[in-house]
Scaffold this motif. Structure first.
Motif, PDB file in Angstrom:
ATOM      1  N   THR A   8      15.720 -20.920 -21.671  1.00 53.49           N
ATOM      2  CA  THR A   8      16.349 -20.726 -20.361  1.00 53.49           C
ATOM      3  C   THR A   8      16.545 -21.995 -19.548  1.00 53.49           C
ATOM      4  OG1 THR A   8      14.196 -20.289 -19.356  1.00 53.49           O
ATOM      5  CG2 THR A   8      15.448 -18.370 -20.158  1.00 53.49           C
ATOM      6  N   GLU A   9      15.845 -23.093 -19.911  1.00 58.41           N
ATOM      7  CA  GLU A   9      15.881 -24.296 -19.078  1.00 58.41           C
ATOM      8  C   GLU A   9      15.941 -25.568 -19.919  1.00 58.41           C
ATOM      9  OE1 GLU A   9      13.077 -22.976 -15.348  1.00 58.41           O
ATOM     10  OE2 GLU A   9      12.104 -23.882 -17.081  1.00 58.41           O
ATOM     11  N   GLY A  10      16.475 -26.599 -19.289  1.00 57.02           N
ATOM     12  CA  GLY A  10      16.331 -27.960 -19.775  1.00 57.02           C
ATOM     13  C   GLY A  10      15.468 -28.677 -18.764  1.00 57.02           C
ATOM     14  N   VAL A  11      14.414 -29.339 -19.229  1.00 56.68           N
ATOM     15  CA  VAL A  11      13.492 -30.037 -18.341  1.00 56.68           C
ATOM     16  C   VAL A  11      13.531 -31.525 -18.698  1.00 56.68           C
ATOM     17  CG1 VAL A  11      11.116 -30.229 -17.521  1.00 56.68           C
ATOM     18  CG2 VAL A  11      12.016 -28.001 -18.215  1.00 56.68           C
ATOM     19  N   PHE A  12      13.761 -32.356 -17.685  1.00 47.02           N
ATOM     20  CA  PHE A  12      13.861 -33.797 -17.862  1.00 47.02           C
ATOM     21  C   PHE A  12      12.814 -34.452 -16.975  1.00 47.02           C
ATOM     22  CE2 PHE A  12      17.824 -31.813 -18.756  1.00 47.02           C
ATOM     23  CZ  PHE A  12      18.340 -32.493 -19.854  1.00 47.02           C
ATOM     24  N   GLU A  13      11.939 -35.267 -17.581  1.00 49.74           N
ATOM     25  CA  GLU A  13      10.900 -35.948 -16.824  1.00 49.74           C
ATOM     26  C   GLU A  13      11.055 -37.451 -16.994  1.00 49.74           C
ATOM     27  OE1 GLU A  13       7.071 -33.017 -16.473  1.00 49.74           O
ATOM     28  OE2 GLU A  13       7.032 -34.538 -18.037  1.00 49.74           O
ATOM     29  N   LEU A  14      11.076 -38.152 -15.877  1.00 52.21           N
ATOM     30  CA  LEU A  14      11.031 -39.605 -15.873  1.00 52.21           C
ATOM     31  C   LEU A  14       9.569 -39.972 -15.703  1.00 52.21           C
ATOM     32  CD1 LEU A  14      12.744 -42.213 -15.888  1.00 52.21           C
ATOM     33  CD2 LEU A  14      12.711 -42.094 -13.384  1.00 52.21           C
ATOM     34  N   TYR A  15       9.017 -40.709 -16.670  1.00 50.72           N
ATOM     35  CA  TYR A  15       7.587 -40.981 -16.620  1.00 50.72           C
ATOM     36  C   TYR A  15       7.259 -42.347 -17.218  1.00 50.72           C
ATOM     37  CZ  TYR A  15       7.436 -39.710 -21.585  1.00 50.72           C
ATOM     38  OH  TYR A  15       7.637 -39.669 -22.943  1.00 50.72           O
ATOM     39  N   VAL A  16       6.052 -42.801 -16.906  1.00 45.85           N
ATOM     40  CA  VAL A  16       5.489 -44.003 -17.504  1.00 45.85           C
ATOM     41  C   VAL A  16       4.449 -43.527 -18.508  1.00 45.85           C
ATOM     42  CG1 VAL A  16       4.239 -46.150 -17.099  1.00 45.85           C
ATOM     43  CG2 VAL A  16       5.829 -45.280 -15.355  1.00 45.85           C
ATOM     44  N   PRO A  17       4.663 -43.799 -19.799  1.00 41.85           N
ATOM     45  CA  PRO A  17       3.725 -43.311 -20.803  1.00 41.85           C
ATOM     46  C   PRO A  17       2.363 -44.005 -20.701  1.00 41.85           C
ATOM     47  CG  PRO A  17       5.444 -44.648 -21.821  1.00 41.85           C
ATOM     48  CD  PRO A  17       5.768 -44.549 -20.372  1.00 41.85           C
ATOM     49  N   ALA A  18       1.371 -43.361 -21.265  1.00 38.94           N
ATOM     50  CA  ALA A  18       0.006 -43.902 -21.326  1.00 38.94           C
ATOM     51  C   ALA A  18      -0.509 -43.693 -22.745  1.00 38.94           C
ATOM     52  CB  ALA A  18      -0.881 -43.191 -20.313  1.00 38.94           C
ATOM     53  N   ASP A  19      -1.696 -44.227 -23.015  1.00 37.74           N
ATOM     54  CA  ASP A  19      -2.276 -44.070 -24.350  1.00 37.74           C
ATOM     55  C   ASP A  19      -2.429 -42.600 -24.729  1.00 37.74           C
ATOM     56  OD1 ASP A  19      -2.417 -46.806 -24.770  1.00 37.74           O
ATOM     57  OD2 ASP A  19      -4.465 -46.958 -24.005  1.00 37.74           O
ATOM     58  N   ARG A  20      -2.831 -41.799 -23.760  1.00 38.56           N
ATOM     59  CA  ARG A  20      -2.952 -40.364 -23.992  1.00 38.56           C
ATOM     60  C   ARG A  20      -1.856 -39.663 -23.187  1.00 38.56           C
ATOM     61  NH1 ARG A  20      -8.684 -38.196 -22.820  1.00 38.56           N
ATOM     62  NH2 ARG A  20      -7.866 -38.481 -20.743  1.00 38.56           N
ATOM     63  N   PRO A  21      -1.137 -38.718 -23.774  1.00 35.49           N
ATOM     64  CA  PRO A  21      -0.042 -38.051 -23.061  1.00 35.49           C
ATOM     65  C   PRO A  21      -0.453 -37.466 -21.715  1.00 35.49           C
ATOM     66  CG  PRO A  21       0.009 -37.456 -25.369  1.00 35.49           C
ATOM     67  CD  PRO A  21      -1.252 -38.251 -25.157  1.00 35.49           C
ATOM     68  N   GLN A  22      -1.642 -36.927 -21.625  1.00 37.44           N
ATOM     69  CA  GLN A  22      -2.089 -36.318 -20.369  1.00 37.44           C
ATOM     70  C   GLN A  22      -2.322 -37.359 -19.276  1.00 37.44           C
ATOM     71  OE1 GLN A  22      -3.682 -36.179 -23.326  1.00 37.44           O
ATOM     72  NE2 GLN A  22      -5.897 -36.033 -23.086  1.00 37.44           N
ATOM     73  N   ASP A  23      -2.346 -38.643 -19.636  1.00 33.79           N
ATOM     74  CA  ASP A  23      -2.536 -39.709 -18.656  1.00 33.79           C
ATOM     75  C   ASP A  23      -1.221 -40.346 -18.210  1.00 33.79           C
ATOM     76  OD1 ASP A  23      -5.286 -39.332 -18.770  1.00 33.79           O
ATOM     77  OD2 ASP A  23      -5.556 -40.844 -20.345  1.00 33.79           O
ATOM     78  N   ALA A  24      -0.095 -39.858 -18.697  1.00 30.36           N
ATOM     79  CA  ALA A  24       1.202 -40.401 -18.292  1.00 30.36           C
ATOM     80  C   ALA A  24       1.403 -40.190 -16.792  1.00 30.36           C
ATOM     81  CB  ALA A  24       2.323 -39.723 -19.072  1.00 30.36           C
ATOM     82  N   THR A  25       2.168 -41.086 -16.182  1.00 32.28           N
ATOM     83  CA  THR A  25       2.488 -40.979 -14.767  1.00 32.28           C
ATOM     84  C   THR A  25       3.901 -40.439 -14.632  1.00 32.28           C
ATOM     85  OG1 THR A  25       1.088 -42.877 -14.267  1.00 32.28           O
ATOM     86  CG2 THR A  25       2.719 -42.258 -12.596  1.00 32.28           C
ATOM     87  N   VAL A  26       4.028 -39.200 -14.178  1.00 33.87           N
ATOM     88  CA  VAL A  26       5.344 -38.589 -14.006  1.00 33.87           C
ATOM     89  C   VAL A  26       5.902 -39.033 -12.658  1.00 33.87           C
ATOM     90  CG1 VAL A  26       6.651 -36.432 -13.882  1.00 33.87           C
ATOM     91  CG2 VAL A  26       4.702 -36.622 -15.442  1.00 33.87           C
ATOM     92  N   ILE A  27       7.122 -39.560 -12.684  1.00 32.74           N
ATOM     93  CA  ILE A  27       7.796 -40.052 -11.481  1.00 32.74           C
ATOM     94  C   ILE A  27       8.648 -38.938 -10.871  1.00 32.74           C
ATOM     95  CG2 ILE A  27       9.466 -41.751 -10.611  1.00 32.74           C
ATOM     96  CD1 ILE A  27       6.880 -43.049 -11.706  1.00 32.74           C
TER      97      ILE A  27
END
Length: 88
Positions: free
Chosen positions: A47-66
């Motif tokens: 139902t959706e397209g989701v686009f995230e602008l982020y700064v990756p980190a060593d672990r995905p859960q630590d990424a910084t989503v902008i």
């Protein structure tokens, strides 16, 4: 019966980029170091397209989503979220 046309990633990505760019105006921008590593993630659901602008980190859960843009694949409706501090 004709299957309704749903938006695809190539249809939605330019919309998401434009909406995201416009939404980020007026917010404190990421640091120069963060800008070097900015990544646009894309997820497609039924139902959706989701686009995230982020700064990756060593672990995905630590990424910084902008910012996150969600586009309804049937209607083209757009929702944008920004996770930066507004400028004063």
């Amino acid at each position: 019966m004709v299957k309704p046309r749903v938006l695809r990633i190539p249809d939605m990505e330019p919309i998401a980029k434009e909406v995201m760019h416009n939404a980020l105006t007026g917010y404190i921008p990421p640091t120069e170091e963060q800008k070097k590593h900015l990544t646009l993630g894309k997820v497609l659901t039924d139902t959706e397209g989701v686009f995230e602008l982020y700064v990756p980190a060593d672990r995905p859960q630590d990424a910084t989503v902008i910012s996150r843009v969600t586009i309804d694949r049937m209607t083209g409706g757009v929702k944008v979220e920004v996770f930066l501090t507004p400028q004063n």
